[in-house]
Structure formats: C-alpha cells, structure tokens
Design a protein around this motif. Structure first.
Motif, PDB file in Angstrom:
ATOM      1  N   SER A   1       0.813  -1.211   0.000  1.00 19.97           N
ATOM      2  CA  SER A   1       0.000   0.000   0.000  1.00 19.97           C
ATOM      3  C   SER A   1       0.846   1.261   0.000  1.00 19.97           C
TER       4      SER A   1
ATOM      5  N   ASN B   1       2.949   4.383   1.424  1.00 22.66           N
ATOM      6  CA  ASN B   1       2.877   5.235   2.611  1.00 22.66           C
ATOM      7  C   ASN B   1       1.479   5.767   2.898  1.00 22.66           C
ATOM      8  N   ASN B   2       0.511   5.434   2.088  1.00 28.19           N
ATOM      9  CA  ASN B   2      -0.838   5.970   2.244  1.00 28.19           C
ATOM     10  C   ASN B   2      -1.592   5.149   3.302  1.00 28.19           C
ATOM     11  N   THR B   3      -1.829   5.757   4.465  1.00 30.50           N
ATOM     12  CA  THR B   3      -2.442   5.011   5.575  1.00 30.50           C
ATOM     13  C   THR B   3      -3.868   4.584   5.271  1.00 30.50           C
ATOM     14  N   GLN B   4      -4.596   5.370   4.480  1.00 30.52           N
ATOM     15  CA  GLN B   4      -5.963   4.995   4.120  1.00 30.52           C
ATOM     16  C   GLN B   4      -5.969   3.790   3.179  1.00 30.52           C
ATOM     17  N   LEU B   5      -5.026   3.776   2.238  1.00 29.74           N
ATOM     18  CA  LEU B   5      -4.876   2.595   1.376  1.00 29.74           C
ATOM     19  C   LEU B   5      -4.541   1.366   2.224  1.00 29.74           C
TER      20      LEU B   5
ATOM     21  N   HIS C   1      -9.914   6.701  -0.316  1.00 25.14           N
ATOM     22  CA  HIS C   1      -8.676   5.918  -0.371  1.00 25.14           C
ATOM     23  C   HIS C   1      -8.801   4.560   0.329  1.00 25.14           C
TER      24      HIS C   1
END
Length: 194
Positions: free
Chosen positions: A10, A12-16, A37
């Motif tokens: 994923s 660095n995108n925490t929502q992903l 996301h």
C-alpha cells in the motif's frame, strides 16, 4: 499475499493500508460508505490477489503443496511469502520491521471504529501475539498455520505445512524473490492510477 505483504504494498498511504488490510472482511461491492482511499485500498487488495493467483511463479510454488493440502495450497503460500518478506525486510524497507509493525498496530487501533467486525475481533490477537513481526521466524509461521488449521477444524492440515517449508525452503524463497519484484511493480502501477 498475506497481511504483511498487503500492508507493505500500500506504500505510505495510511488509508490505502486500512482498505488493503480489511478487504478480506468486506464482501461484494458495498464499499461506498468508506473514505475514497480506503475504497481504493480494498480494490487494490483484490487486484493484488487476482494478479497473485494468476502468476506462474506462484502457481509453481502451489504445485509443491497441492497434493497434500488441495485448495488450501494458496493460503499456505500466502503465509510463506509473508515469512520471506519479513525475514528479508531490510531489502524492501529502510524502516526497521519492529517500528513498521508497531506503527501499523497503532494505525489500526486508532481506526478500530471503522473496521469491519471480523477485523475488530482479529486485531487484539494480532497485536498481542505480534503476528506481523513474528512472521520472520519459522515458529511464528507455525503459530499462524496452527491458528488457520484450527479455524478449518483440522481439515486443512496446515499445521503440517512448516515441514514443507523446511524441505523446500530455498525453492520457496527463490520463488518469492522473483515474484515479489513483479508484484511490487504491479502494485505501484495500480497505485499510480488512483
């Protein structure tokens, strides 16, 4: 791929990451109540699974297990591949594994209210027994295989799969190393289109 791989892929995108992590507990297409996301993370998870299942190297890995485990061969390979990712973590990330997994646990705990019920039930055990960190050890993999075998009421015989890992260790690791490069490129491409 299993939990650690999906999180890692994923970026660095925490929502992903959240979406990718919860995807196995989301059935069908009813995902519109999640943030954009997180929805994309759920979709990314499904794309990764489809790509993985169709990949020739993964199929080769599964063939080593199919006679003994039948359709559970794919689940076992997912666990084995997470082992190789954790074991060789420094090849893939500058963030030490213990710091990475603790940040994941904090992220998931902080967002517990939006997680599906099954994920919420899984989370305390995952954190208590530090699954993601312990994937790097064969005894950690054994615990995961024992747990999945229990959930199948012994039908899967996955508790025996660590024997197969030991016997074919180098071959499975070679498969993982080749496949994971392809999978990383595939995942980056998918994320770039979000």
């Amino acid at each position: 791929m299993n939990l650690l791989s999906h999180l890692y892929l994923s970026g660095n995108n925490t929502q992903l990451m959240i979406g990718n992590f919860i995807a196995d507990h989301i059935k069908g297409t009813k995902i519109s109540h999640f943030k954009h996301h997180i929805q994309k993370g759920i979709i990314l998870h499904r794309q990764i699974d489809t790509y993985t299942d169709a990949h020739q190297i993964v199929r080769k890995s599964k063939r080593r297990l199919h006679e003994r485990y039948g359709h559970y061969d794919g689940v076992i390979i997912d666990v084995f591949y997470d082992h190789f990712l954790a074991k060789n973590w420094t090849m893939y990330s500058e963030i030490p594994l213990d710091i990475y997994v603790n940040s994941v646990y904090q992220l998931l705990h902080k967002n517990k209210a939006i997680l599906p019920e099954k994920t919420q039930k899984l989370l305390p055990s995952m954190i208590q027994y530090d699954w993601l960190y312990n994937y790097q050890f064969t005894n950690g993999i054994q615990e995961v295989l024992n747990s999945i075998n229990k959930r199948t009421e012994g039908r899967s015989k996955m508790n025996l799969a660590s024997e197969d890992l030991t016997i074919h260790y180098k071959l499975f690791e070679e498969d993982f190393n080749l496949f994971f490069e392809d999978l990383r490129a595939f995942s980056k491409l998918q994320i770039s289109q979000i």
